[in-house]
Design a protein around this motif. Structure first.
Motif, PDB file in Angstrom:
ATOM      1  N   ARG A   1       0.835  -1.187   0.000  1.00  0.00           N
ATOM      2  CA  ARG A   1       0.000   0.000   0.000  1.00  0.00           C
ATOM      3  C   ARG A   1       0.874   1.242   0.000  1.00  0.00           C
ATOM      4  NH1 ARG A   1      -2.549   1.871   5.703  1.00  0.00           N
ATOM      5  NH2 ARG A   1      -0.652   1.884   6.956  1.00  0.00           N
ATOM      6  N   PHE A   2       0.332   2.287  -0.587  1.00  0.00           N
ATOM      7  CA  PHE A   2       1.001   3.585  -0.628  1.00  0.00           C
ATOM      8  C   PHE A   2       0.026   4.626  -0.106  1.00  0.00           C
ATOM      9  CE2 PHE A   2       1.842   7.682  -2.557  1.00  0.00           C
ATOM     10  CZ  PHE A   2       3.197   7.842  -2.351  1.00  0.00           C
ATOM     11  N   ARG A   3       0.474   5.449   0.813  1.00  0.00           N
ATOM     12  CA  ARG A   3      -0.361   6.513   1.361  1.00  0.00           C
ATOM     13  C   ARG A   3       0.428   7.817   1.307  1.00  0.00           C
ATOM     14  NH1 ARG A   3      -4.911   6.766   4.923  1.00  0.00           N
ATOM     15  NH2 ARG A   3      -5.055   8.788   5.950  1.00  0.00           N
ATOM     16  N   GLY A   4      -0.195   8.840   0.802  1.00  0.00           N
ATOM     17  CA  GLY A   4       0.472  10.125   0.688  1.00  0.00           C
ATOM     18  C   GLY A   4      -0.482  11.263   1.016  1.00  0.00           C
ATOM     19  N   ALA A   5       0.089  12.402   1.379  1.00  0.00           N
ATOM     20  CA  ALA A   5      -0.706  13.589   1.695  1.00  0.00           C
ATOM     21  C   ALA A   5       0.064  14.833   1.246  1.00  0.00           C
ATOM     22  CB  ALA A   5      -1.006  13.661   3.189  1.00  0.00           C
ATOM     23  N   TYR A   6      -0.665  15.809   0.735  1.00  0.00           N
ATOM     24  CA  TYR A   6      -0.063  17.079   0.315  1.00  0.00           C
ATOM     25  C   TYR A   6      -0.973  18.220   0.739  1.00  0.00           C
ATOM     26  CZ  TYR A   6       1.518  20.922  -2.636  1.00  0.00           C
ATOM     27  OH  TYR A   6       1.959  22.142  -3.082  1.00  0.00           O
ATOM     28  N   MET A   7      -0.413  19.175   1.463  1.00  0.00           N
ATOM     29  CA  MET A   7      -1.156  20.346   1.897  1.00  0.00           C
ATOM     30  C   MET A   7      -0.480  21.595   1.314  1.00  0.00           C
ATOM     31  SD  MET A   7      -1.968  21.790   5.745  1.00  0.00           S
ATOM     32  CE  MET A   7      -3.258  20.583   6.044  1.00  0.00           C
ATOM     33  N   PRO A   8      -1.087  22.212   0.325  1.00  0.00           N
ATOM     34  CA  PRO A   8      -0.499  23.441  -0.220  1.00  0.00           C
ATOM     35  C   PRO A   8      -0.694  24.609   0.740  1.00  0.00           C
ATOM     36  CG  PRO A   8      -2.566  22.940  -1.319  1.00  0.00           C
ATOM     37  CD  PRO A   8      -2.302  21.802  -0.392  1.00  0.00           C
ATOM     38  N   ASN A   9       0.413  25.240   1.097  1.00  0.00           N
ATOM     39  CA  ASN A   9       0.388  26.448   1.912  1.00  0.00           C
ATOM     40  C   ASN A   9      -0.342  26.244   3.239  1.00  0.00           C
ATOM     41  OD1 ASN A   9       0.890  29.095   2.654  1.00  0.00           O
ATOM     42  ND2 ASN A   9      -0.931  29.884   1.613  1.00  0.00           N
ATOM     43  N   ASP A  10       0.298  25.502   4.139  1.00  0.00           N
ATOM     44  CA  ASP A  10      -0.204  25.359   5.500  1.00  0.00           C
ATOM     45  C   ASP A  10      -0.226  26.744   6.153  1.00  0.00           C
ATOM     46  OD1 ASP A  10      -0.710  24.841   8.146  1.00  0.00           O
ATOM     47  OD2 ASP A  10       0.863  23.338   8.378  1.00  0.00           O
ATOM     48  N   THR A  11      -1.404  27.182   6.560  1.00  0.00           N
ATOM     49  CA  THR A  11      -1.553  28.534   7.109  1.00  0.00           C
ATOM     50  C   THR A  11      -0.732  28.727   8.371  1.00  0.00           C
ATOM     51  OG1 THR A  11      -3.791  28.596   6.210  1.00  0.00           O
ATOM     52  CG2 THR A  11      -3.231  30.259   7.842  1.00  0.00           C
ATOM     53  N   LEU A  12      -0.635  27.695   9.218  1.00  0.00           N
ATOM     54  CA  LEU A  12       0.091  27.834  10.476  1.00  0.00           C
ATOM     55  C   LEU A  12       1.605  27.856  10.275  1.00  0.00           C
ATOM     56  CD1 LEU A  12      -1.957  25.537  12.893  1.00  0.00           C
ATOM     57  CD2 LEU A  12      -2.079  28.012  12.626  1.00  0.00           C
ATOM     58  N   ARG A  13       2.094  27.150   9.247  1.00  0.00           N
ATOM     59  CA  ARG A  13       3.537  27.081   9.017  1.00  0.00           C
ATOM     60  C   ARG A  13       3.980  27.937   7.831  1.00  0.00           C
ATOM     61  NH1 ARG A  13       6.113  24.951  13.481  1.00  0.00           N
ATOM     62  NH2 ARG A  13       4.912  23.176  14.269  1.00  0.00           N
ATOM     63  N   ASN A  14       3.018  28.432   7.051  1.00  0.00           N
ATOM     64  CA  ASN A  14       3.299  29.282   5.901  1.00  0.00           C
ATOM     65  C   ASN A  14       4.221  28.586   4.894  1.00  0.00           C
ATOM     66  OD1 ASN A  14       2.905  31.637   4.414  1.00  0.00           O
ATOM     67  ND2 ASN A  14       4.773  32.590   5.203  1.00  0.00           N
ATOM     68  N   THR A  15       3.957  27.308   4.658  1.00  0.00           N
ATOM     69  CA  THR A  15       4.734  26.547   3.691  1.00  0.00           C
ATOM     70  C   THR A  15       3.934  25.330   3.268  1.00  0.00           C
ATOM     71  OG1 THR A  15       6.860  25.464   3.276  1.00  0.00           O
ATOM     72  CG2 THR A  15       5.870  25.115   5.440  1.00  0.00           C
ATOM     73  N   ASP A  16       4.364  24.705   2.173  1.00  0.00           N
ATOM     74  CA  ASP A  16       3.713  23.472   1.727  1.00  0.00           C
ATOM     75  C   ASP A  16       4.152  22.314   2.619  1.00  0.00           C
ATOM     76  OD1 ASP A  16       2.732  25.058  -0.256  1.00  0.00           O
ATOM     77  OD2 ASP A  16       3.946  24.198  -1.874  1.00  0.00           O
ATOM     78  N   ARG A  17       3.235  21.411   2.893  1.00  0.00           N
ATOM     79  CA  ARG A  17       3.530  20.239   3.737  1.00  0.00           C
ATOM     80  C   ARG A  17       3.180  18.981   2.966  1.00  0.00           C
ATOM     81  NH1 ARG A  17       3.132  21.982   8.997  1.00  0.00           N
ATOM     82  NH2 ARG A  17       4.559  20.258   9.501  1.00  0.00           N
TER      83      ARG A  17
END
Length: 792
Positions: free
Chosen positions: A296-312
């Motif tokens: 299995r493969f699991r991935g997550a992408y958060m563009p512009n995390d407001t709290l960290r001010n960067t992509d996660r």
């Protein structure tokens, strides 16, 4: 809502069987008040009563018909009136009148129509079906069907069921729930699913519902103008129930999963999550399964995390595969974890599969072997997460390793009874941030032992030779190998492990006394200046005190001459159950120990180790007490102690209290529980439980709290309530996860479980099961009910 779709397909199958069974029975009898089909069925021996009749015997099934009167016209119709009844294996049909028109092939059922097919019951005023075309209808049926997952019975109504041929059925104005129907009066379930129409297409293996709405306490929870679902156990793409929870860092979290049925052995689930304080997290999981591999493969992408001010971002991949082309059972394993930054573990603590939150394992290995030997090759790397506000951790070495082991128990040529093994390991160590101690290490360890045993005791002499060679990238700077890039150390360890067993009757009980003595000797070898890649001090406990090796790993071997003595006593009840055991052990050092983990440390000169005392007391099936004490032999003060008492009198009732002390380091109190609150005010009632009758609703308190006495605060916590109303369960759980010494994340989980149908909201069950010893699901799947449960 997979369970909902499955329930609809059960309704469909029962209705279709109704249309198929009734004509068969009527054609078998033309004019008889009480008749049996011609021919006697031969009895056959069987070791059990079969719940399902074999297909080969379906043509031999007898049919029974009864009624107060039988009439009709030859070659035109057959009419059975007055408590008309038709019985055949698996089905019972009752009505005031059953009429078969032989010219049109129509079968008419009128007045108090009741159909019981395999325990699934249908009741209505009128039904009609054509034998040839399988077309017809069932007016205003009420139904009760056996649940396929053992969690209860499904019930519902429909204004009309239309049979449109052998492969198409339509139900109008359908209502479905697992809540009980009262003997009289209006049925007003706490929750139900309604639809203006449901069409069952057997050829396409698909059901289609229009105007579907799930209501709870009269409030619409989920609705859709159109839903498609499978009629069989096959999976189907579609939306899954949403989850909602509150997080003190991320805010309100709403996840709307979507399931993709790519192929029978491939699927994927998308987890888009909206976080009010961060933004949108786009996550997904892909699973695959082959004849000799899975993963299995699991991935997550958060563009512009407001709290960290960067992509996660973060991803994990796990893969297992068998490679047997060479005839050997070769196994390939991969486990990879990567994240965008060092704070990822704090902000998303539940997202990785690594056992350590700040060290993400990245392993790839091949292994094979047979009974006598095993070998493996692998690369083992780590991603170390350093974050502000937390203690910096030392990065471990990356390892590239080839290992081989050969050995056997009890066979060595002419020396029968000898246990022997040879372990070898070649490893390249690299640290990305520093290369001062990078290099290769070759380890060879040979073990030989022989156990001599009698009914009252045993003695096991053993010998171990441990040799290691280092090839360093740079010259060593300290110790006897200063200025050299190569070093070799060989040590030998001789051991004698012996023990006796005495037993005596103590009334109805039996007591044993089991003294044990272990002698170990390893000569001193100077290892100063050599790299330490994997050695550390072994935790001092009742298991390790008998070990001749104070250090783990291969880079340090302690010089020892020790004698460990211990005594164990056990008490057994008349039924053979062990009710009590107690062990006391201490190690005596016969000479000073000069080798330590850290170079330059002072020798260990104390002749006596701390005293270990541990035991278990089981006065009954409900109570259990475990305790271990580590006592300083000089001061008689307790250095470490662990005690746990558990009370488990029955299902859904467990309480555990633990105390852990490590003097001058930590002092923790741990309490966990699952208990019905109704018991507190004397209303023990009846637990609903799987397969049990519906009693009064019950409240349950669940939780686990880990309190630090030294810091005067709660370190970790899971606590909440469960409410069991019989046909639905509500859960509210607060979870606290410690992410730093003085920092934690709280999360509030809500869930509504509609028994036998679906769950909506966040899922706290995995959290409760992992944290509360002996936690039981209030609705755990059990075997499906027998068809005789609703026997008519």
């Amino acid at each position: 809502m997979a369970k909902a779709r499955f329930s609809c397909s059960q309704i469909y199958r029962a209705i279709r069987l109704l249309g198929a069974w009734a004509p068969v029975g009527l054609m078998a009898t033309s004019a008889a008040v009480w008749a049996q089909t011609e021919g006697n069925v031969a009895l056959q021996l069987s070791s059990e009563l079969a719940e399902t009749l074999p297909v080969a015997n379906t043509d031999e099934i007898p049919t029974f018909v009864s009624g107060q009167s039988v009439g009709g016209e030859a070659d035109v119709s057959t009419v059975i009136k007055g408590d008309a009844q038709l019985r055949r294996h698996g089905v019972v049909i009752r009505a005031d009148k059953i009429e078969h028109n032989l010219q049109t092939d129509n079968v008419l059922l009128e007045g108090n129509v009741r159909v019981n097919q395999g325990g699934n019951r249908f009741v209505g005023p009128k039904a009609e079906i054509n034998i040839g075309t399988t077309e017809g209808y069932f007016e205003a049926p009420r139904f009760e069907i056996n649940s396929v997952n053992g969690l209860g019975q499904g019930r519902g109504n429909a204004s009309r069921i239309n049979f449109k041929g052998p492969e198409l059925t339509e139900a109008e104005n359908v209502t479905y729930s697992t809540c009980p129907r009262p003997p009289g009066g209006t049925w007003a379930p706490d929750w139900f699913v309604s639809a203006s129409s449901i069409e069952f297409d057997q050829k396409a293996d698909t059901g289609t519902a229009r105007g579907a709405v799930l209501r709870f306490k009269g409030v619409p929870v989920i609705g859709s103008p159109w839903i498609s679902f499978p009629l069989s156990d096959e999976r189907k793409s579609g939306f899954l129930p949403p989850t909602v929870n509150l997080d003190t860092v991320s805010g309100l979290e709403l996840t709307v999963p979507y399931y993709l049925n790519i192929a029978p052995n491939h699927d994927a689930t998308l987890y888009p999550t909206f976080m009010t304080k961060r933004g949108v997290d786009l996550a997904g999981e892909y699973r695959y399964l082959g004849t000799n591999f899975s993963g299995r493969f699991r991935g997550a992408y958060m563009p512009n995390d407001t709290l960290r001010n960067t992509d996660r971002w973060g991803w994990t991949w796990q893969h297992q595969q068998a490679l047997n082309e060479s005839g050997l059972p070769v196994r390939f394993n991969a486990k990879l974890n990567r994240v965008s930054d060092g704070d990822y573990w704090r902000d998303f603590p539940r997202s990785t599969t690594s056992l350590t939150s700040r060290l993400l394992a990245n392993d790839v290995s091949l292994s094979t072997g047979e009974n006598l030997w095993q070998t493996s090759a692998g690369a083992y790397k780590w991603e170390t997460l350093q974050s502000a506000g937390t203690d910096r951790i030392d990065e471990p070495y990356d390892r590239y390793q080839l290992a081989y082991r050969v050995g056997s128990r009890g066979t060595l040529g002419r020396f029968q009874g000898m246990d022997w093994s040879v372990d070898s390991e070649l490893t390249q160590f690299d640290k990305p941030t520093s290369n001062t101690l990078d290099g290769q290490r070759l380890v060879v360890a040979a073990n030989l032992s022989r156990r001599y045993e009698t009914p009252g005791g045993y003695i096991t002499p053993g010998l171990r030779v441990h040799s290691r060679n280092y090839q360093m990238d740079q010259a060593l700077t300290t110790g006897p190998w200063t200025g050299r890039r190569q070093a070799t150390v060989t040590t030998s360890t001789f051991t004698i492990d012996s023990g006796l067993v005495f037993d005596a009757d103590r009334g109805d009980a039996r007591q044993t006394l089991e003294p044990r003595i272990v002698y170990a000797q390893t000569p001193y070898r100077n290892q100063t200046g050599l790299p330490n890649y994997d050695s550390g001090e072994v935790d001092f406990n009742l298991s390790s005190i008998y070990s001749p090796y104070p250090f783990s790993g291969n880079d340090r071997v302690a010089d020892t001459r020790t004698l460990t003595t211990g005594l164990t006593t056990r008490w057994f009840n008349a039924d053979g159950r062990e009710s009590f055991n107690l062990t006391v052990a201490q190690r005596r050092r016969l000479r000073d120990q000069y080798q330590s983990i850290a170079d330059g440390a002072a020798p260990l000169t104390e002749s006596l180790s701390d005293i270990l005392l541990g035991g278990t007391f089981n006065p009954s099936e409900a109570w259990r007490l475990d305790a271990v004490l580590q006592v300083d032999a000089d001061t008689n003060r307790t250095k470490r102690s662990t005690a746990r008492v558990t009370y488990h009198p029955g299902s859904y009732r467990t309480v555990s209290l633990a105390y852990r002390l490590q003097r001058d380091v930590s002092e923790l109190i741990d309490v966990s529980w699952q208990w019905p609150l109704n018991d507190l005010w004397g209303d023990r009632g009846v637990d609903q439980g799987p397969g049990k009758g519906l009693g009064a609703p019950r409240w349950y308190s669940v939780g686990r709290v880990n309190y630090s006495q030294k810091d005067q605060r709660v370190a970790d916590m899971v606590t909440g309530f469960e409410y069991d109303a019989g046909c639905w369960v509500g859960r509210v759980v607060l979870e606290r996860v410690q992410t730093a010494t003085n920092e934690s994340t709280d999360r509030l989980l809500f869930q509504l479980e509609f028994v036998g149908f679906s769950r909506i909201g966040a899922n706290p069950l995995a959290t409760l099961s992992a944290n509360i010893p002996r936690y039981q699901y209030l609705r755990q799947e059990v075997n499906p009910p027998s068809r005789f449960q609703n026997y008519d």
